[in-house]
Design an enzyme around this catalytic site. Structure first.
Site, mmCIF file in Angstrom:
data_model
loop_
_atom_site.group_PDB
_atom_site.id
_atom_site.type_symbol
_atom_site.label_atom_id
_atom_site.label_comp_id
_atom_site.label_asym_id
_atom_site.label_seq_id
_atom_site.Cartn_x
_atom_site.Cartn_y
_atom_site.Cartn_z
ATOM 1 C CE1 TYR A 285 -3.362 2.646 1.124
ATOM 2 C CE2 TYR A 285 -1.134 3.553 2.113
ATOM 3 C CZ TYR A 285 -3.147 3.303 1.868
ATOM 4 O OH TYR A 285 -2.962 5.123 1.612
ATOM 5 C CD GLU B 138 -6.180 5.293 0.354
ATOM 6 O OE1 GLU B 138 -5.591 5.129 1.296
ATOM 7 O OE2 GLU B 138 -7.254 5.125 -0.621
#
Length: 386
Positions: free
Chosen positions: A109, A196
């Site tokens: 991530y 993101e």
């Protein structure tokens, strides 16, 4: 303002961030041709909606023949995808992204946001990619790595390496640093508030690829982001919020049944708080602004009445920049124009308040006057309860 995944990936490409080969279609009949153009024998089809959790909701599928690919895109087009982020109504699907799959060895991530407390951009990274990052932050906060970027110095090489080593990367450190640098330039250039990549994958060949992309743009910066503003998909946003924007009204839909119309964001927050204090639930946040006009008040009432959940309306106006008598005229005009089928409670305070109250009292309309905010909230809650 949110971007679709395909729009975010197009920006990624401009800033040198590696993504799989992809294309977006708006008709199911285009699926086979698109797959042939991309090449390969397997493809990933993804519904394009402004919501996370698409895979769990059936909006993402890996497919190994063009007939199934076309059938799947036909099933998606024109329907609404319901995920844990959309609510019961879901979001409409008008486009499907088709891309080449990759062999995944690890899922990471990587994200960036504006930290308002530290007044800078903060990068976040985790080895627990592909998962609900909010849940990771709650249950395993030690797995979230962060670096804060000094706005004067910009992103530094050692910060990129710090996150790369923290993620256990080896030969990919250089590419990871290039990705972070590209993301930071993109973040600053395009007035982004949240970015993101979940997941950022390490392939079995050792490459890094952003196979998902999420970007939120700061609405306050859109005046200098003309090209980005044109990417806005109104079908993914609340219809009432879009209408409010056309009239320079700050409106957010909520789940309650007591509509609020207030001038000033702080006063609006206090109004919603006191409604809840007395056992009610606000139906919206609505700030008509300091320079309120009678016409804007009328538009605000029309907006409120388009919500079928509303059982009462609380108008809480402090007349500072704008006079209370002008607000009263706007309320009277709006009540006459709109088929007002619910009780309206009005609390006025400030410049020309007595003239405003007199206008309301002599209007002959079913408007409930309140002495103060506490009294107004009680009246609105009682009215909503019938």
């Amino acid at each position: 303002m949110n971007l679709h995944e395909y729009q975010a990936k197009a920006l990624f490409q401009q800033y040198g961030i590696p993504v799989p080969r992809f294309s977006v279609i708006d008709q199911a009949e285009q699926a086979a041709t698109t797959a042939a153009d991309l090449g390969g024998s397997r493809w990933v089809a993804k519904a394009q909606v402004h919501a996370g959790g698409r895979g769990k909701a059936g909006g993402v599928r890996v497919i190994d023949n063009t007939r199934d690919l076309q059938d799947f895109t036909r099933q998606l087009m024109g329907t609404r995808l319901v995920t844990h982020q959309t609510g019961a109504e879901g979001q409409p699907i008008h486009q499907v992204l088709i891309e080449q799959p990759c062999d995944i060895a690890r899922e990471l991530y990587l994200g960036a946001l504006v930290d308002r407390q530290r007044e800078c951009v903060v990068f976040m990274a985790s080895a627990a990619g592909g998962m609900d990052i909010e849940e990771v932050a709650r249950s395993q906060p030690e797995k979230i790595l962060t670096v804060a970027v000094n706005p004067a110095a910009g992103l530094q090489g050692y910060q990129c390496r710090q996150l790369a080593f923290g993620l256990g990367l080896g030969t990919q450190v250089k590419v990871f640093s290039q990705i972070m640098s590209g993301l930071y330039r993109l973040f600053i250039d395009k007035d982004i508030s949240l970015l993101e990549i979940n997941p950022l994958v390490v392939t079995t060949a050792g490459e890094l690829l952003a196979i998902d992309a999420k970007i939120n743009i700061d609405d306050n910066g859109l005046y200098r982001q003309k090209a980005i503003a044109e990417l806005r998909d109104m079908t993914q946003e609340d219809e009432k919020e879009c209408r409010a924007r056309e009239h320079d009204l700050n409106y957010i839909s909520l789940e309650g049944d007591i509509a609020c119309m207030v001038n000033g964001a702080g006063l609006a927050m206090a109004t919603m708080d006191i409604i809840k204090l007395h056992g009610g639930e606000p139906a919206n946040f609505l700030d008509v602004g300091g320079g309120t006009t009678a016409a804007r008040v009328a538009e605000a009432f029309k907006l409120i009445m388009s919500d079928s959940k509303v059982k009462a309306i609380l108008v809480n106006i402090f007349g500072g920049i704008v006079r209370c008598d002008l607000i009263a005229e706007g309320i009277i005009q709006a009540v006459k124009e709109v088929d007002m089928s619910v009780p309206v409670v009005v609390r006025l305070e400030g410049t020309n308040v007595e003239q405003g109250k007199k206008l309301l009292a002599e209007s002959g309309l079913a408007i409930l006057a309140a002495d103060d905010l506490d009294d107004a909230a009680k009246q609105a809650v009682n009215a909503a309860r019938g």
